[in-house]
Design a protein around this motif. Structure first.
Motif, PDB file in Angstrom:
ATOM      1  N   GLU A  14       0.781  -1.256   0.173  1.00  0.00           N
ATOM      2  CA  GLU A  14      -0.018   0.002   0.155  1.00  0.00           C
ATOM      3  C   GLU A  14       0.919   1.218   0.164  1.00  0.00           C
ATOM      4  N   ALA A  15       1.882   1.193   0.897  1.00  0.00           N
ATOM      5  CA  ALA A  15       2.945   2.540   0.694  1.00  0.00           C
ATOM      6  C   ALA A  15       3.380   2.654  -0.646  1.00  0.00           C
ATOM      7  N   VAL A  16       3.918   1.653  -1.093  1.00  0.00           N
ATOM      8  CA  VAL A  16       4.727   1.734  -2.487  1.00  0.00           C
ATOM      9  C   VAL A  16       3.784   2.104  -3.411  1.00  0.00           C
ATOM     10  N   LEU A  20       4.620   5.099  -5.656  1.00  0.00           N
ATOM     11  CA  LEU A  20       5.323   4.546  -6.809  1.00  0.00           C
ATOM     12  C   LEU A  20       6.820   4.810  -6.555  1.00  0.00           C
ATOM     13  N   SER A  21       7.396   4.547  -5.344  1.00  0.00           N
ATOM     14  CA  SER A  21       8.573   4.822  -4.974  1.00  0.00           C
ATOM     15  C   SER A  21       9.075   3.964  -3.964  1.00  0.00           C
ATOM     16  N   VAL A  22       9.949   2.920  -4.003  1.00  0.00           N
ATOM     17  CA  VAL A  22      10.328   2.286  -2.952  1.00  0.00           C
ATOM     18  C   VAL A  22      11.035   3.187  -1.852  1.00  0.00           C
ATOM     19  N   LYS A  23      11.887   4.146  -2.138  1.00  0.00           N
ATOM     20  CA  LYS A  23      12.725   4.757  -1.419  1.00  0.00           C
ATOM     21  C   LYS A  23      11.802   5.667  -0.504  1.00  0.00           C
ATOM     22  N   ALA A  24      10.831   6.329  -1.041  1.00  0.00           N
ATOM     23  CA  ALA A  24       9.746   7.209  -0.390  1.00  0.00           C
ATOM     24  C   ALA A  24       8.775   6.270   0.292  1.00  0.00           C
ATOM     25  N   ALA A  25       8.636   5.254  -0.037  1.00  0.00           N
ATOM     26  CA  ALA A  25       7.712   4.493   0.952  1.00  0.00           C
ATOM     27  C   ALA A  25       8.333   3.990   1.977  1.00  0.00           C
ATOM     28  N   ALA A  26       9.781   3.445   1.907  1.00  0.00           N
ATOM     29  CA  ALA A  26      10.500   3.002   2.780  1.00  0.00           C
ATOM     30  C   ALA A  26      10.887   4.299   4.215  1.00  0.00           C
ATOM     31  N   GLU A  27      11.208   5.394   3.729  1.00  0.00           N
ATOM     32  CA  GLU A  27      10.994   6.362   4.566  1.00  0.00           C
ATOM     33  C   GLU A  27       9.770   6.727   5.382  1.00  0.00           C
ATOM     34  N   ALA A  28       8.471   6.603   4.736  1.00  0.00           N
ATOM     35  CA  ALA A  28       7.243   6.692   5.466  1.00  0.00           C
ATOM     36  C   ALA A  28       7.307   5.652   6.388  1.00  0.00           C
ATOM     37  N   LEU A  29       7.533   4.419   6.084  1.00  0.00           N
ATOM     38  CA  LEU A  29       7.360   3.462   6.973  1.00  0.00           C
ATOM     39  C   LEU A  29       8.755   3.075   7.860  1.00  0.00           C
ATOM     40  N   SER A  30       9.813   4.033   7.999  1.00  0.00           N
ATOM     41  CA  SER A  30      10.806   3.820   8.881  1.00  0.00           C
ATOM     42  C   SER A  30      11.636   2.554   8.475  1.00  0.00           C
ATOM     43  N   THR A  32      14.115  -0.026   5.814  1.00  0.00           N
ATOM     44  CA  THR A  32      15.158   0.334   4.770  1.00  0.00           C
ATOM     45  C   THR A  32      14.549  -0.119   3.392  1.00  0.00           C
ATOM     46  N   PRO A  33      15.082   0.322   2.148  1.00  0.00           N
ATOM     47  CA  PRO A  33      14.515   0.096   1.069  1.00  0.00           C
ATOM     48  C   PRO A  33      14.449  -1.334   0.794  1.00  0.00           C
ATOM     49  N   SER A  34      15.501  -2.007   1.175  1.00  0.00           N
ATOM     50  CA  SER A  34      15.817  -3.487   0.784  1.00  0.00           C
ATOM     51  C   SER A  34      14.907  -4.437   1.763  1.00  0.00           C
ATOM     52  N   ALA A  35      14.584  -3.838   2.968  1.00  0.00           N
ATOM     53  CA  ALA A  35      13.457  -4.720   3.606  1.00  0.00           C
ATOM     54  C   ALA A  35      12.077  -4.534   2.954  1.00  0.00           C
ATOM     55  N   LEU A  36      11.840  -3.225   2.548  1.00  0.00           N
ATOM     56  CA  LEU A  36      10.643  -3.100   1.805  1.00  0.00           C
ATOM     57  C   LEU A  36      10.471  -3.634   0.395  1.00  0.00           C
ATOM     58  N   SER A  37      11.504  -4.010  -0.347  1.00  0.00           N
ATOM     59  CA  SER A  37      11.665  -4.799  -1.456  1.00  0.00           C
ATOM     60  C   SER A  37      11.197  -6.319  -1.165  1.00  0.00           C
ATOM     61  N   HIS A  38      11.973  -6.795   0.031  1.00  0.00           N
ATOM     62  CA  HIS A  38      11.707  -8.017   0.418  1.00  0.00           C
ATOM     63  C   HIS A  38      10.361  -8.463   0.617  1.00  0.00           C
ATOM     64  N   GLN A  39       9.510  -7.228   1.229  1.00  0.00           N
ATOM     65  CA  GLN A  39       8.140  -7.444   1.739  1.00  0.00           C
ATOM     66  C   GLN A  39       7.187  -7.378   0.439  1.00  0.00           C
ATOM     67  N   LEU A  40       7.609  -6.813  -0.554  1.00  0.00           N
ATOM     68  CA  LEU A  40       6.991  -6.975  -2.096  1.00  0.00           C
ATOM     69  C   LEU A  40       7.154  -8.122  -2.590  1.00  0.00           C
ATOM     70  N   ARG A  41       8.306  -8.772  -2.620  1.00  0.00           N
ATOM     71  CA  ARG A  41       8.383 -10.142  -3.288  1.00  0.00           C
ATOM     72  C   ARG A  41       7.656 -10.992  -2.533  1.00  0.00           C
ATOM     73  N   VAL A  42       7.531 -10.793  -0.986  1.00  0.00           N
ATOM     74  CA  VAL A  42       7.133 -11.978  -0.255  1.00  0.00           C
ATOM     75  C   VAL A  42       5.287 -11.938  -0.805  1.00  0.00           C
ATOM     76  N   LEU A  43       4.884 -10.691  -1.043  1.00  0.00           N
ATOM     77  CA  LEU A  43       3.401 -10.376  -1.311  1.00  0.00           C
ATOM     78  C   LEU A  43       3.242 -11.190  -2.684  1.00  0.00           C
ATOM     79  N   GLU A  44       4.202 -10.616  -3.556  1.00  0.00           N
ATOM     80  CA  GLU A  44       3.867 -11.264  -4.952  1.00  0.00           C
ATOM     81  C   GLU A  44       4.081 -12.608  -4.996  1.00  0.00           C
TER      82      GLU A  44
END
Length: 300
Positions: A14-16, A20-30, A32-44
Motif C-alpha cells: 500500500e505504501a509503495v 510509486l517509489s520504494v525509497k519514499a515508501a521506505a522513509e514513510a514506514l521507517s 530500509t528500501p531493501s527490507a521493503l523490497s523483500h516484503q513486496l517479493r513476499v506478497l507477490e
C-alpha cells in the motif's frame, strides 16, 4: 486455511502503490528500501502475481496490481480513521480553550475552581492567546474572542459586554487633589490599554469632554497590567467594569464617576467554536457555566 497475506507485506504494498517509489515508501514506514523490497517479493509470491512493472528508476502498477490496490486502499483508510478516532477518544474529556491573556488572568482564572468542582470529569487546558485558530488543524475546542463578530463559520455566545468606566485607587479620590468631577482628570495620569477597541477618546466624547487631556499618559498592551497600574495609584484607567469587578469588590479600585453612564459600543467577549464542537457536551457545559458566571452578582 488463512488466505490473507502477511500484513507487513500488505502495508508495504500500500505504501509503495501510493507513492510509486520504494525509497519514499521506505522513509514513510521507517524501514530500509531493501527490507521493503523483500516484503513486496513476499506478497507477490503469496499471490502468485506480479504487482509492479519495475522500470529504470520508477515503478508502475500492473493491471493486477492496480485492481488489488483499488480494493485494499479503502481498508487502509478505514484503519487509519479508526486509529485516529480511538486515539482522540483517549483525550475526549480534555477541554482545550483559548482566551486573551488578560481575560484569562483577570476574569477566568479566579472563577475556574467552580467549573472544575462542577465538572470533575473534564480535564482543562487553557491557552492564553488572541490569535485566530485554525480549527481544522489545531486541537482546540473553543475560543474566547474579543470583538463585535460575527466570525464566519463559527457559532458564538456573547459573554461579557464591553462597558467602559473610569477607575482608580481609593487614594485618588481623597486628599487635596482628589478627583471630584471629570474635569479633574486634566490633573491625572490617564492609563490606557491597547486591548480596548474603544478608549478614553470615546469616553470623553460621550461625556462632552472632547479635548480634555490628562497630565500624562501611561499605556500598556494588556488590560491586566493597566488595571494593576491603577491599583498601585499610578493614574486613572478606563476599563471594563466586569473585568475590574474583583478589584472593585475588594476595594482595591473605586469608580469616581459612578453616576456617569459607561461607554458601550457593542464590543464584547464571546465564546466561539465550530458548530460541531459547540454541540459537544463538554463545550455546552463550558458555555452554560460561562453564561451563568457572567450574569452572577459579584462575589467576595
Amino acid at each position: 486455511m488463512d488466505t490473507l497475506p502477511p500484513l507487513t507485506a500488505l502495508r508495504a504494498f500500500e505504501a509503495v502503490a501510493t507513492r510509486l517509489s520504494v525509497k519514499a515508501a521506505a522513509e514513510a514506514l521507517s524501514i530500509t528500501p531493501s527490507a521493503l523490497s523483500h516484503q513486496l517479493r513476499v506478497l507477490e509470491e503469496a499471490l502468485g502475481l506480479k504487482l509492479f512493472h519495475r522500470l529504470n528508476r520508477r515503478l508502475l502498477l500492473t493491471d493486477a496490481g492496480q485492481v488489488y490496490f483499488s480494493k485494499i486502499a479503502p481498508a487502509f483508510e478505514t484503519l487509519r480513521a479508526a486509529t485516529a478516532e480511538i486515539a482522540e477518544r483517549g483525550q475526549a474529556d480534555t477541554l482545550v480553550v483559548t482566551a486573551p491573556a488578560s481575560f484569562a488572568e483577570i476574569w477566568l482564572l479566579p472563577r475556574l475552581p467552580r467549573f472544575l468542582a462542577e465538572h470533575p470529569e473534564v480535564d482543562l487546558r487553557i491557552e492564553a492567546t488572541s490569535r485566530p485558530i485554525d480549527y481544522g488543524r489545531e486541537a482546540v475546542d473553543a475560543s474566547i474572542r474579543y470583538g463585535m463578530g460575527p466570525w464566519p463559520g463559527l457559532e458564538s455566545r456573547r459573554l461579557v459586554s464591553e462597558r467602559l468606566v473610569a477607575l482608580c485607587a481609593p487614594a485618588l479620590v481623597h486628599g487635596r487633589d482628589r478627583i471630584r468631577t471629570p474635569a479633574d482628570l486634566a490633573r491625572q495620569t490617564l492609563i490606557h490599554s491597547d486591548q480596548r477597541l474603544t478608549g478614553w477618546t470615546a469616553w470623553l466624547r460621550r461625556h462632552k469632554l472632547v479635548g480634555l487631556r490628562g497630565s500624562r499618559n501611561l499605556r500598556f498592551s494588556q488590560s491586566a497590567h493597566s488595571l494593576r497600574a491603577a491599583v498601585q495609584g499610578l493614574g486613572v484607567v478606563l476599563e471594563n467594569r466586569i473585568m475590574a469587578q474583583d478589584a472593585l469588590t475588594s476595594g482595591a479600585l473605586v469608580e469616581p464617576f459612578a453616576d456617569l453612564a459607561p461607554v458601550d459600543e457593542g464590543v464584547a467577549y464571546h465564546l466561539v467554536a465550530p458548530p460541531d464542537r459547540m454541540a459537544m457536551p463538554k463545550v455546552r457545559a463550558l458555555v452554560a457555566w460561562l453564561e451563568a458566571e457572567a450574569e452572577a452578582p459579584p462575589r467576595p
